[in-house]
Write an enzyme that holds these catalytic residues in place. Structure first.
Site, short mmCIF file in Angstrom:
data_model
loop_
_atom_site.label_atom_id
_atom_site.label_comp_id
_atom_site.label_asym_id
_atom_site.label_seq_id
_atom_site.Cartn_x
_atom_site.Cartn_y
_atom_site.Cartn_z
CB ALA A 197 0.62 -4.03 2.71
CE LYS A 198 -6.78 -4.05 -0.55
NZ LYS A 198 -7.50 -3.07 0.28
N GLY A 199 -2.87 -7.45 -0.73
CA GLY A 199 -2.55 -8.76 -1.27
C GLY A 199 -3.80 -9.53 -1.58
#
Ligand code: NAD
Length: 428
Positions: free
Chosen positions: A117-119
């Site tokens: 994931a990344k944000g």
């Protein structure tokens, strides 16, 4: 179907940007060697979920400003998703999607039970006060409350976020849960369930793989000239680790430019200067160079630890390093990869080189879930073991198939996810 209908049938998805295409191209380049089914390939081409939020913050002057925030979860095949949160003016859905897919490969390569994931928030973090950053982080966490969680998606620090950011996230999540949930984030302060050696883990891991790679090339790091681009969490620690191993760190840089000394820089003095002044700007105990010059210095090892898109078709033919190690995510474009490959300069890819961070994040999560904490030596030993196992797997696939270390790393990773996806199947 008419031409008009055909183009309407293939709308461009929102994450389809330069960085996402770069991640996809790397995936496609590795795919023919991974020997996986088309079902697996098609599923892994796209993130599973992408969320955009808008985050209101009350500025110190009383006004309200709204910032866009993102979280992209690429794959939940192996377990909960895991990945950093960055605060940067360039954060976008496409950037997060690319970084999330790299996180999937990184976790799989290291055989961690996670997907990627990344944000982050699109903002200029240095223009925000500490109070504004806290407000931004707490509201962002609240907006994502249904997306994150110890069994669903576990954030960590990335560019311009740190232990304090993670402490605010953990506190906000815990307040809404009604009890302390340390395992919802990693990279926290030790006082609230963080792990010893997490802060140093990415930079230390970079140097562990640099050591393995240089040995395969026939040299030891001690006495060798090393250049480090980026002097933040990853680059700062990598420079210290190289210095402690007796390597000559001849140049380092940050956004303010580079510091250069052919005899080797005084790395502890550079850290002391940055701790006092906030950056390398104004450091005058050596020659000053630009970031462009730094990337073209003649050296044994070039560590890229700043950000994406640093080696491109514009400068790849002027790189004079014997070995490149990617501490940052995506620092080498597809074109630069090709040029450097033709020139015979090996690149230890990001998904392997900077995997030390997520590996110790995994150790942190396991310690939090078990409420049982390990000491620094044990963690360093376990990290070295994981990094060395992954390096050997990549190196052997690269030799066996005659492909680059990047392709080999992706092949190893894709195979791990593919085995799980084949076993689980596509729901329903
Ligand atoms: P950071 O914000 O602590 O440090 C970034 C450093 O790079 C700073 O010194 C900054 O001034 C410098 N920089 C930025 N743009 C630059 C440029 N154009 N030229 C030269 N220097 C520049 O961030 P970080 O956590 O060290 O992350 C750096 C990279 O490593 C990112 O790509 C990040 O995604 C990746 N990464 C970080 C971790 C981690 O655990 N922190 C783990 C894996 C990968």
């Amino acid at each position: 179907m008419s031409e008009l209908d055909a183009s309407a049938a293939e709308p461009v998805l929102e994450w389809d940007t330069h960085l996402f295409r770069m991640a996809q191209t790397q995936f496609e380049q590795a795919l023919p060697y991974a020997d996986v089914s088309e079902m697996v390939a098609e599923r892994l081409r796209f993130p599973e979920r992408a969320v955009i939020v808008t985050v209101p913050v009350r500025r110190d002057d009383g006004s309200i400003e709204i910032f866009p925030g993102y979280r992209v979860q690429h794959s939940t095949v192996l377990g909960p998703t895991k990945g950093g949160m960055r605060y940067d003016p360039e954060v976008s859905l496409g950037e997060c999607a690319a970084l999330a897919s790299w996180m999937t490969w990184k976790c799989a390569l290291l055989q961690l039970p996670y997907g990627g994931a990344k944000g982050g928030i699109r903002c200029e973090p240095h223009s925000l006060s500490l109070r504004e950053l806290e407000g931004l982080t707490r509201r962002f966490t609240s907006e994502l409350i249904r997306e994150i969680g110890p069994q669903t998606d576990i954030p960590a620090p990335d560019m311009a976020t740190n232990e304090q950011t993670m402490a605010w996230m953990m506190d906000t999540y815990s307040m809404q849960s009604g009890y302390a949930v340390p395992e919802v984030v990693t990279g926290k302060p030790i006082s609230i369930g963080g792990s010893v050696f997490r802060r140093e883990a990415t930079g230390a891991g970079v140097v562990m793989v640099a050591e393995h790679a240089s040995r395969r090339l026939g040299f030891e790091l001690a006495g060798r000239s090393c250049v480090v681009q980026g002097f933040g969490n990853v680059g700062g620690v990598a420079a210290s680790e190289l210095h402690e191993r007796g390597a000559r760190v001849v140049a380092v840089s940050d956004v303010s430019g580079g510091a250069y000394d052919e005899r080797g820089l005084d790395v502890p003095a550079l850290h002391a200067y940055v701790a006092e002044h906030g950056s390398l700007a104004g450091y005058d105990r050596c020659e000053r160079i630009t970031n462009e010059q730094l990337l073209e210095l003649e050296c044994d090892v070039l560590v890229l630890a700043a950000r994406e898109d640093q080696l491109t078709s514009a400068n790849a033919d002027r790189v004079h390093a014997s070995l490149i190690v990617e501490g940052a995510n995506g620092p080498t474009t597809i074109e630069a990869d090709e040029i450097l490959g033709e020139r015979g300069i090996p690149i230890v890819p990001d998904v392997l080189a900077n995997a030390g961070g997520v590996t110790v994040s995994y150790f942190e999560w396991v310690q939090d879930l078990g409420r049982l904490f390990w000491d620094r030596d044990e963690i360093r030993y376990k990290l070295a073991d994981k990094m060395s196992g992954a390096f050997d797997r990549v190196y052997s696939i690269s030799g066996e198939k005659g492909i680059t270390l990047r392709q080999a790393a992706l092949v190893a990773a894709i195979r791990e996810v593919a085995a799980a996806l084949e076993a689980r199947g596509i729901y329903p």
